[in-house]
Design an enzyme around this catalytic site. Structure first.
Site, PDB file in Angstrom:
ATOM      1  N   SER A   1       0.809  -1.233   0.000  1.00 38.58           N
ATOM      2  CA  SER A   1       0.000   0.000   0.000  1.00 38.58           C
ATOM      3  C   SER A   1       0.836   1.273   0.000  1.00 38.58           C
ATOM      4  O   SER A   1       0.616   2.158   0.841  1.00 38.58           O
ATOM      5  CB  SER A   1      -0.901   0.033   1.214  1.00 38.58           C
ATOM      6  OG  SER A   1      -1.299  -1.228   1.587  1.00 38.58           O
TER       7      SER A   1
ATOM      8  N   ARG B   1       8.257   6.510  -2.766  1.00 35.84           N
ATOM      9  CA  ARG B   1       8.450   7.147  -1.453  1.00 35.84           C
ATOM     10  C   ARG B   1       7.579   6.396  -0.467  1.00 35.84           C
ATOM     11  O   ARG B   1       6.585   5.773  -0.839  1.00 35.84           O
ATOM     12  CB  ARG B   1       8.023   8.627  -1.477  1.00 35.84           C
ATOM     13  CG  ARG B   1       6.576   8.814  -1.899  1.00 35.84           C
ATOM     14  CD  ARG B   1       6.127  10.267  -1.905  1.00 35.84           C
ATOM     15  NE  ARG B   1       4.750  10.362  -2.336  1.00 35.84           N
ATOM     16  CZ  ARG B   1       4.357  10.442  -3.592  1.00 35.84           C
ATOM     17  NH1 ARG B   1       5.256  10.467  -4.564  1.00 35.84           N
ATOM     18  NH2 ARG B   1       3.082  10.504  -3.899  1.00 35.84           N
TER      19      ARG B   1
ATOM     20  N   ASP C   1      -3.028  -1.534  -2.728  1.00 38.27           N
ATOM     21  CA  ASP C   1      -4.240  -1.998  -2.026  1.00 38.27           C
ATOM     22  C   ASP C   1      -5.534  -1.543  -2.703  1.00 38.27           C
ATOM     23  O   ASP C   1      -6.556  -2.232  -2.661  1.00 38.27           O
ATOM     24  CB  ASP C   1      -4.229  -1.600  -0.534  1.00 38.27           C
ATOM     25  CG  ASP C   1      -3.976  -0.124  -0.293  1.00 38.27           C
ATOM     26  OD1 ASP C   1      -3.690   0.605  -1.260  1.00 38.27           O
ATOM     27  OD2 ASP C   1      -4.055   0.307   0.862  1.00 38.27           O
TER      28      ASP C   1
HETATM   29  C1  GLC Z   1      -1.208   5.912   0.966  1.00 39.01           C
HETATM   30  C2  GLC Z   1      -0.324   5.190  -0.060  1.00 39.01           C
HETATM   31  C3  GLC Z   1      -1.154   4.528  -1.147  1.00 39.01           C
HETATM   32  C4  GLC Z   1      -2.218   3.639  -0.500  1.00 39.01           C
HETATM   33  C5  GLC Z   1      -3.051   4.451   0.475  1.00 39.01           C
HETATM   34  C6  GLC Z   1      -4.128   3.626   1.163  1.00 39.01           C
HETATM   35  O1  GLC Z   1      -1.829   6.982   0.350  1.00 39.01           O
HETATM   36  O2  GLC Z   1       0.571   6.134  -0.643  1.00 39.01           O
HETATM   37  O3  GLC Z   1      -0.336   3.766  -2.003  1.00 39.01           O
HETATM   38  O4  GLC Z   1      -3.025   3.085  -1.502  1.00 39.01           O
HETATM   39  O5  GLC Z   1      -2.201   5.019   1.462  1.00 39.01           O
HETATM   40  O6  GLC Z   1      -3.588   2.595   1.925  1.00 39.01           O
END
Ligand code: GLC
Length: 499
Positions: A163, A178, A217
């Site tokens: 995620s 990042r 995710d």
């Molecule tokens: C943050 C992450 C993203 C993810 C989101 C929800 O924004 O950068 O990749 O999908 O959290 O978990």
């Protein structure tokens, strides 16, 4: 002035100050429309821009990250097989085996672990520490549940639901752009997270587990929605009801994805686009990374507390939208307001100085969104639940006037979050013209995440804002929200299947 008069005067001042703060958190229909059209513009810039994976952090010229996922088809619920999925979220790691039954349903075995503090922000942990930990958890899970199927000559496919933003050039690789949310291990940035995980799996002796797919995710949420679609609440398959259009997460972080026509993804290298078109693919799922929407702060509603938080946690990838919307920040916004009111002598006056405030009120991120959720729905005349929540979570006694102030603040903070949450949804529906397509333009939005799932009233406030925004009440009525249960695990497994 008597003691009572002093308190009354102070309560009146508190009320006045709080009502001003509350109005600074309000969002109206005009703002929703303005933000939505800016969002669409930023999506388009991001789709065209080749070097854009920093989102808008380096200036709004870059647009939204709009990361191609290499997922080019939607499951239809008939897929079958046993797959592994590993899910690295904001706070937890889950390792699962998913049996897809081919009838829109799946069975899942899983083990969940909280990511230990030594791997979270502010430590000197390395990639090997993190991925070594994930590999050891994977090994423990397999020994417990699947020792029977682990044979060197029968490789097991694993989908990795990760995620965080990664730059992908194929389904089974991706370099970390990042860290966002709570993790921050600098040496992982720029490295292929599939490779890091696979190496550690080999070290713990799991050579037969192949990490064949990497997915965000939100994409997991979208795929599991597509797989499960057609299931009614009593578990019967009812056939396709409406078009699955969006996968979104409103939890510790927030983000979403949707299917985009390959011809519109201008930033794809020509050789990849040509190859995909040659293979007959027409669309691809795009990870928007909307947490970094408007990192230049041109259209987002901004209070002085947001400015403080944006500055203090600038490292967190910018993520200006996420800081106003996601569960990680709702409590932090309230905490900042309370500390400010205290510094003005308007609240918690039993503590004379900032230093004397209870430790948890002075410490960032100690006020969780669960506490806000309890306060949100406290309808007792003495705000008893609010009183108990503050006592339990912060060891803080409060007066009734203070509790009323706190409840008003909680309610505007959560409403702003839910109103803002409607913006990307409207933007995608407009950009893809989904409300004017088949099935009478009925669309499904698959969601997951603690805030949208559990925060009282969040979804209905979000729907209210959808109706106030550019798609209007008719668009809102055609938009169906469906919870994608176990989305990370099922989505990871579905990704492993298509790999
Ligand atoms: C943050 C992450 C993203 C993810 C989101 C929800 O924004 O950068 O990749 O999908 O959290 O978990």
């Amino acid at each position: 002035m008597s003691f009572d008069d002093f308190h009354k005067a102070n309560d009146a001042k508190l009320l006045e100050e709080v009502s001003q703060i509350c109005s600074s958190f309000e969002v109206n229909a005009e703002q929703l429309k303005e933000m939505t059209s800016y969002f669409i513009q930023q999506m388009e810039i991001g789709l065209a821009n080749n070097n854009n994976n920093e989102g808008t952090i380096n200036g709004n010229k870059a647009g939204l990250a709009m990361i191609p996922s290499y997922v080019t088809s939607k499951p239809n619920g008939t897929e079958e097989g046993l797959f592994m999925a590993a899910v690295l979220g904001g706070m937890n790691f889950r390792i699962c085996s998913v049996q897809l039954n081919g009838d829109h349903t799946f069975d899942i075995k899983q083990a969940k672990t909280r990511i230990p503090d030594y791997l979270m922000e502010g430590t000197d942990a390395t990639s090997d520490d993190l991925f070594g930990f994930l590999a050891r958890r994977t090994s423990a899970f397999i020994n417990k549940f699947h020792s029977d199927i682990m044979k060197p000559d029968t490789p097991l496919k694993l989908g990795f639901t990760f995620s965080y933003p990664v730059d992908q050039e194929s389904l089974n690789s991706g370099t970390l752009i990042r860290w966002t949310k709570g993790l921050n291990i600098p040496d992982t940035v720029g490295k292929d997270v599939v490779q890091l995980y696979q190496e550690q799996l080999t070290i713990v002796g799991l050579n037969m587990v192949n990490v064949v797919a990497l997915t965000n995710d939100t994409i997991g949420t979208f795929l599991s929605l597509c797989y499960a679609q057609g299931i009614t609440t009593d578990g019967q398959v009812s056939g396709e009801i409406s078009e699955p259009v969006i996968g979104c997460i409103f939890g510790t972080g927030t983000n979403g994805c949707y299917m985009e026509k390959i011809e519109n993804i201008k930033k794809l290298p020509d050789y990849i686009r040509e190859r995909l078109i040659h293979e007959g693919k027409t669309e691809m799922c795009i990870n928007i990374e909307w947490g970094s929407f408007d990192n230049d702060n041109l259209v987002l509603p901004t209070t002085k507390y947001d400015i403080d938080i944006d500055k203090k946690y600038a490292r967190n990838g910018g993520q200006l939208f996420e800081k106003r919307v996601s569960g990680m920040f709702l409590g932090e916004i309230l905490r900042n307001v309370l500390v400010d009111l205290h510094s003005k002598g308007l609240i918690l006056t039993q503590f004379r100085k900032h230093d004397q405030l209870p430790h948890r009120l002075k410490t960032p991120f100690q006020l969780s969104s669960e506490v806000l959720a309890r306060i949100e729905i406290d309808d007792s005349s003495t705000l008893r639940e609010t009183e108990l929540s503050f006592l339990q979570s912060l060891r803080l006694p409060t007066t009734l006037a203070e509790r009323k102030a706190i409840q008003s603040l909680v309610r505007v903070i959560s409403r702003r979050s839910a109103y803002l949450a409607s913006v990307p949804i409207s933007a995608i529906l407009i950009k893809t013209n989904a409300l004017n397509k088949k099935y009478h333009g009925e669309v499904t939005v698959g969601y997951d995440g603690s805030i949208i799932e559990l925060y009282p009233g969040f979804k209905s406030m979000m729907r209210q804002a959808l109706a106030m925004g550019p798609i209007g009440p008719e668009g809102e009525r055609k938009t169906h929200f469906v919870h994608s249960k176990d989305s990370g695990s099922a989505g990871g497994a579905l990704c492993a299947l298509v790999a």
